[in-house]
Scaffold this motif. Sequence first.
Motif, PDB file in Angstrom:
ATOM      1  N   SER A 195     -10.143 -31.133  20.032  1.00 64.76           N
ATOM      2  CA  SER A 195      -9.808 -29.876  20.705  1.00 64.76           C
ATOM      3  C   SER A 195      -8.916 -29.000  19.829  1.00 64.76           C
ATOM      4  O   SER A 195      -8.853 -27.792  20.020  1.00 64.76           O
ATOM      5  CB  SER A 195      -9.160 -30.130  22.063  1.00 64.76           C
ATOM      6  N   ILE A 196      -8.264 -29.607  18.829  1.00 67.90           N
ATOM      7  CA  ILE A 196      -7.495 -28.787  17.889  1.00 67.90           C
ATOM      8  C   ILE A 196      -8.416 -28.146  16.851  1.00 67.90           C
ATOM      9  O   ILE A 196      -8.290 -26.969  16.523  1.00 67.90           O
ATOM     10  CB  ILE A 196      -6.416 -29.645  17.172  1.00 67.90           C
ATOM     11  N   SER A 197      -9.386 -28.911  16.369  1.00 69.09           N
ATOM     12  CA  SER A 197     -10.200 -28.393  15.255  1.00 69.09           C
ATOM     13  C   SER A 197     -11.435 -27.611  15.705  1.00 69.09           C
ATOM     14  O   SER A 197     -11.900 -26.729  14.977  1.00 69.09           O
ATOM     15  CB  SER A 197     -10.632 -29.560  14.359  1.00 69.09           C
ATOM     16  N   LEU A 198     -11.960 -27.907  16.897  1.00 71.95           N
ATOM     17  CA  LEU A 198     -13.193 -27.240  17.329  1.00 71.95           C
ATOM     18  C   LEU A 198     -13.070 -25.711  17.374  1.00 71.95           C
ATOM     19  O   LEU A 198     -13.980 -25.018  16.908  1.00 71.95           O
ATOM     20  CB  LEU A 198     -13.658 -27.795  18.689  1.00 71.95           C
ATOM     21  N   PRO A 199     -11.972 -25.162  17.918  1.00 67.84           N
ATOM     22  CA  PRO A 199     -11.883 -23.689  17.957  1.00 67.84           C
ATOM     23  C   PRO A 199     -12.037 -23.054  16.588  1.00 67.84           C
ATOM     24  O   PRO A 199     -12.669 -22.011  16.459  1.00 67.84           O
ATOM     25  CB  PRO A 199     -10.470 -23.447  18.510  1.00 67.84           C
ATOM     26  N   TRP A 200     -11.490 -23.689  15.542  1.00 67.34           N
ATOM     27  CA  TRP A 200     -11.638 -23.138  14.189  1.00 67.34           C
ATOM     28  C   TRP A 200     -13.097 -23.070  13.786  1.00 67.34           C
ATOM     29  O   TRP A 200     -13.566 -22.086  13.231  1.00 67.34           O
ATOM     30  CB  TRP A 200     -10.854 -23.986  13.175  1.00 67.34           C
ATOM     31  N   THR A 201     -13.825 -24.148  14.071  1.00 74.42           N
ATOM     32  CA  THR A 201     -15.241 -24.170  13.698  1.00 74.42           C
ATOM     33  C   THR A 201     -16.026 -23.141  14.494  1.00 74.42           C
ATOM     34  O   THR A 201     -16.853 -22.415  13.943  1.00 74.42           O
ATOM     35  CB  THR A 201     -15.820 -25.587  13.935  1.00 74.42           C
ATOM     36  N   LEU A 202     -15.751 -23.074  15.801  1.00 75.33           N
ATOM     37  CA  LEU A 202     -16.479 -22.107  16.627  1.00 75.33           C
ATOM     38  C   LEU A 202     -16.205 -20.686  16.158  1.00 75.33           C
ATOM     39  O   LEU A 202     -17.115 -19.861  16.074  1.00 75.33           O
ATOM     40  CB  LEU A 202     -16.098 -22.267  18.094  1.00 75.33           C
ATOM     41  N   PHE A 203     -14.953 -20.432  15.819  1.00 73.31           N
ATOM     42  CA  PHE A 203     -14.576 -19.115  15.310  1.00 73.31           C
ATOM     43  C   PHE A 203     -15.351 -18.792  14.035  1.00 73.31           C
ATOM     44  O   PHE A 203     -15.970 -17.731  13.896  1.00 73.31           O
ATOM     45  CB  PHE A 203     -13.062 -19.098  15.062  1.00 73.31           C
ATOM     46  N   LEU A 204     -15.349 -19.765  13.130  1.00 71.24           N
ATOM     47  CA  LEU A 204     -15.992 -19.565  11.836  1.00 71.24           C
ATOM     48  C   LEU A 204     -17.501 -19.360  11.989  1.00 71.24           C
ATOM     49  O   LEU A 204     -18.071 -18.368  11.529  1.00 71.24           O
ATOM     50  CB  LEU A 204     -15.724 -20.795  10.954  1.00 71.24           C
ATOM     51  N   VAL A 205     -18.127 -20.303  12.681  1.00 74.12           N
ATOM     52  CA  VAL A 205     -19.591 -20.256  12.810  1.00 74.12           C
ATOM     53  C   VAL A 205     -20.010 -19.082  13.693  1.00 74.12           C
ATOM     54  O   VAL A 205     -20.930 -18.334  13.347  1.00 74.12           O
ATOM     55  CB  VAL A 205     -20.121 -21.585  13.390  1.00 74.12           C
ATOM     56  N   GLY A 206     -19.317 -18.913  14.812  1.00 76.18           N
ATOM     57  CA  GLY A 206     -19.685 -17.843  15.733  1.00 76.18           C
ATOM     58  C   GLY A 206     -19.639 -16.482  15.049  1.00 76.18           C
ATOM     59  O   GLY A 206     -20.603 -15.716  15.092  1.00 76.18           O
ATOM     60  N   THR A 207     -18.521 -16.200  14.379  1.00 83.93           N
ATOM     61  CA  THR A 207     -18.378 -14.897  13.723  1.00 83.93           C
ATOM     62  C   THR A 207     -19.420 -14.731  12.619  1.00 83.93           C
ATOM     63  O   THR A 207     -20.083 -13.693  12.533  1.00 83.93           O
ATOM     64  CB  THR A 207     -16.965 -14.754  13.118  1.00 83.93           C
ATOM     65  N   SER A 208     -19.583 -15.768  11.790  1.00 83.98           N
ATOM     66  CA  SER A 208     -20.528 -15.639  10.677  1.00 83.98           C
ATOM     67  C   SER A 208     -21.947 -15.431  11.180  1.00 83.98           C
ATOM     68  O   SER A 208     -22.686 -14.602  10.650  1.00 83.98           O
ATOM     69  CB  SER A 208     -20.516 -16.881   9.791  1.00 83.98           C
TER      70      SER A 208
END
Lengths: 297, 323, 330, 323
Positions: free
Chosen positions: C100-113
Amino acid sequence: MTESRSRFARLFHTEAGTDTVLLRLLHSKSGLVGIFILAALSAVALLSSFIAPYSPYAIVASPYLPPSQSHLLGTDGLGRDIFSQMIYGTRLSLEIGFVSAVGITVIGTVVGVVSGFAGSYVDEALMRFVDVMLVIPSIAFMIFVATIMGPGVVSVLTVIIVFGWPPLSRMIRSQTLSIKRRGFVESAVVSGSPRYYTLFRVILPNMTSLIVANAMLAVIYAIIADASLAFIGLASTNSYSWGSVLYNAQIEGAIYHNGMLWITLPGVAIAITGIAMTLIARAFGDITDPRFSTEGR
Amino acid sequence: MSGIVELADLKIIFPTSRGDVNAVDGVTLSVEEGSVFGIAGESGCGKTTIGLALMGIIRKPGRSEGGIRVNGKDVSSMKDEEQRLFRWKEVSMVFQGAMNSLNPVKNIGYQIAEVIRDHSQVTRQKSMEMATELLKKVRLPATILDRFPHQLSGGQKQRVVIAMAIALNPKLIIADEPTTALDVVSQEYVLQMLKAVVEASNSTVVLISHDLSLLAEMCDYIAIMYLGKIMETGRAEDILANPSHPYTLALLDSNITIDKRGKKVESIPGYPPSPINLPRNCRFSDRCAFATSECYESEPPPTTMKDGRTVYCYHPRYEDGEG
Amino acid sequence: MSAYGRFLLRRAVYAVITFFIALVMIFIIPRLVAVNPVDIIAASQQLPPSAIRQLTVEFGLNKPVYVQFLLYLKNVILTFPPNLGFSYEYYPISVWKLISISLPWTLFLVGTSVAISAFLGTMMGLYAGMNRGGILDRMMSYAAMTTQSLPYFWIAIVLQILLAVVLRVFPIGGAISITDVSPPYSLPWIQDVVYHALLPMITIVIATTPVYSIIMRNTLVDIVREDYMVAAEAKGLKKSTLYNTYGLRNGILPVVSLIAVHFGYVVGGALLVEIVFSYPGVGTLLFNAILSHDYPLIQGIFFILAITVIGANFIADVIYSYIDPRIRYT
Amino acid sequence: MEKGERIELKEASVNYSTGGRNVAALDGVSISIGLNERVSVVGESGAGKTTLGRAVLGLVRLDGGSIEFMGKDMGRMRRRAILDFRRQVQPVFQDPYDSMNPTQNVLQYLSMPQRFLMKSSRAEMREKSESLLETMGLESDMLWKYPHQLSGGQKQRIAIARALATEPRFIIADEPTSMLDASAAAGILNLLRKLAVERDMGYMLVTHNMGVAAYSADRIIVMYSGRVVEDQKTESIVTSPRHPYTSVLIGHAPVSAGVAVNRPTELAGSDADPDAIDPWKLAGCRYSARCTRRLDECTRVVPELKETGGGGRAACHNPLDAE
């Protein structure tokens, strides 16, 4: 007419009829370029033990030497010749690429045609399964499975094939469905053609170029997947592919040791192979998506 | 006399890897304002290509030679924006196979209003009101406005297409196989509708069809085409009752009609030659029952007959009409 | 229920079934490949026998397989937050907590890209398809061929060398500066986050834009041949109408379903990009978990990735069916 | 002809579901066709005529009733019996462009039925294929041609040749001329007729075109929305149709130029829009919503197919008088 001619024709005739797959390839300029590159890479792979100046495993100089006359790409942290590793890597990468492509093509084609031809429950079951395989992030799952199986060529090949065939099977299935609806298939059925004949001799030959084109793309898919697995340390440690050369470059901090060529060249090699395969595949003309996942819903 | 459509030795050529396809190969004709002019011919004779060329649509890498004048304007030399405003405002089209000529992702009201708004400064609401009025003219209820093409039957779609064609009161309407692919009763219905709206609007119609019975019923004038060239053109009733060109004769004879039951209908022997690198002789000579050596040597020049028709043949069959 | 409702329901059911099968696979594969997950852990961690026994009980491995499976289902489905066990490496932090700490970073990265590259790709594909054979069309074709032939992480490495090491325009890695002390979600914090995310994002955008643009372009090439396109031209519609309500509106459909199908692949690629940039997302977490053979963490990550990708696919289905009237109004 | 040499449909039904609703493509169809009869099945799109042909060929599964071939229920046939049936009943499909495999040449295409249904040797297949081409009026070097090298008319001739390869007793031809130009259509129909006479062969010609039906068949079966509405000898159905729908079809069939037409109308008024009716929603006669002779019971009671004298049958509560 001689029987041999008809066999040949059946194998190589494409939608265009007299235009054979091979001819089409030779007629297209980009296809020729692709074949030329592939031939050159294959030669390097086959003759790697003659071309490579050193054994890729042997410690032949001091560590982290910059590129020079005797070590074209320099040496790694143990003092091994990186150029030789690249040459040997060509062989393993191509082997993994082609073996996987054969596996992917065979499984993907068989599942696709059977699913499309059989219809009803068989189709539903197979395609649900394929849907799952498509939805799960394949590289991540490959990593998952490869972790459990442990590093090595066998586990790499297994996961690449296991996760590589589903997109192809979906495409072959939709192609089978559309060919199945065409008049000549019913015409074969009322001619008393048995199911196996209808499937493999009537429907399948109409997809030859599609299948060959996608087999070419499967090669590059497999090489990239292998590199990805290698990159997180899941390749075999006692043999070199382009991926494992890149992995070493990364973990040994090549950026800080004048290792620009060391770190970029494996990617360039992969890209050149990929471009060659794509050029050949495009020469067949039947592809819409270079990553064979165009199937909508 | 100058007609609303003037074609002068029009050629439309599509280059292919095997050579140039001469889809239209030297067509000269004139369409009188207010008339219904039929273009007849079998598949590949170039009739649809002519229809599109009248709107200035020749898909690349195709090109045209010769003159296309519509409503006094040279269609082939128009600039982009001039051409855009010319289309539909002055010449509109009822497309072949209405099945596919509507945008599948927009509703009918939007599509009719869209044409109106792209050609004039009207509000969205006004254009919708106009769309409703247009649908009324083809006897479709206003509920159709909210429907999507896939929700309509073939006949309904064809009527929507007719409504669209009269949206801007064009001087000329081109109807390309407007009833093909419809059931006979729908065909009749659509035809009546087309007749009614054309009469009400005083437009000139160029009706393109392979169906001689349809053309006989609708047209004042007719041109019979074969392989990109006109074989015979003149008043429809003259030509269909007393064909002059052997091709027209054969075409009429081969048409299977209900009154021919029990009689033998002969098809035209042979097959049309390839439209690539056409020979410079009469293109029907190979299949013609009356061909002589001159037919194989050169292309017959136009001959004007007593009843005013023009025939491209060395041996016209209808002697009474000879000039 | 309307036909549209039935369509959505069917898609939802498919998503649930797919999720269930993924669960079964996550459960079964380790048991198929290795006899006993505890053995793997034991071998890698050199655990004493007592710990092995405790682990066996904890995993429920002393119970019949179906009981293990039910237990597993209970832990991951019926419990919230899902009980994914504890990480070995970061014990006693739970797997859920780490993810739950790292998932938001990935979602942010992948979602935006993906949003950026889908937009860019669609627009470029639209233009190239409407102007087939033009300069953009030909350039795109070669660009796609090249980026398709490259691993994402290699593009990442090259960009890192070029822009971070040589030119020093961007940071080499991480998601926020170590020196950054501004409070989360404040403007300087956001600026810092975006600055760090740019390079990984550029990588993913470079890798995926050509894929979307080629699909859009190929779709457009077919659409341009449709009768309704010829009709639109004949109607003298404005160029903007031709591009928007004809080209874009029809061509977007296959692209939406491609983005869905492709999403899992992009996530996979993004994981590797994260590793290159030491971006604190799921990818880097996974990399470390693999290095340290942190078995429950690996399993937990796959569980979460499966949910994310299946969920994204379902959303794509809903969008697709919403914008295609042939599904929405039957 | 021996007794029992017939194809008999008994209450045959086939259901389809399209767009969320069930449609009976065949709804309790009972007809009997002698193996040497030349029959035509006529109807508009959605009439079920194509399904009828495919059901008789065993290409669609029945949802009710049965089809018997020479007294044997086809639904219960074993593989041997099916192969025997296939040898005796062969189809010609609608689309000549689609009925040949692009990867097979003409010889391979013509050989397939001989190989699987006759167990012929390679030499026999070669010889037979050559003689078939000759029968069709085609050159023997065409054996080596692939479909893309042939014209539509040639392909349709080859499709007929394929159907004849097993010396069948009966041919089912589904719209064999609808994709062809009129000038080629007559040739195909003449050929079919000539072959049938020479070989004492029957056929069932499925078509939407009453003119084609009347030209090629001795008996016409008219279908509407999955049901047979009329079944008569050609001459009597054309001159004096009993079902109002048949009279509309005949009235709208193509006629030669100059022949007077009397077009019977359907129900007047805007509610009679033929495109707006869903016949499957009607309780009684499916044609009732469009019918000018509608009685009260037509909307409630399904009319049975009754003898009309002279061997014909019609399904109508208020049939037209015989002339």
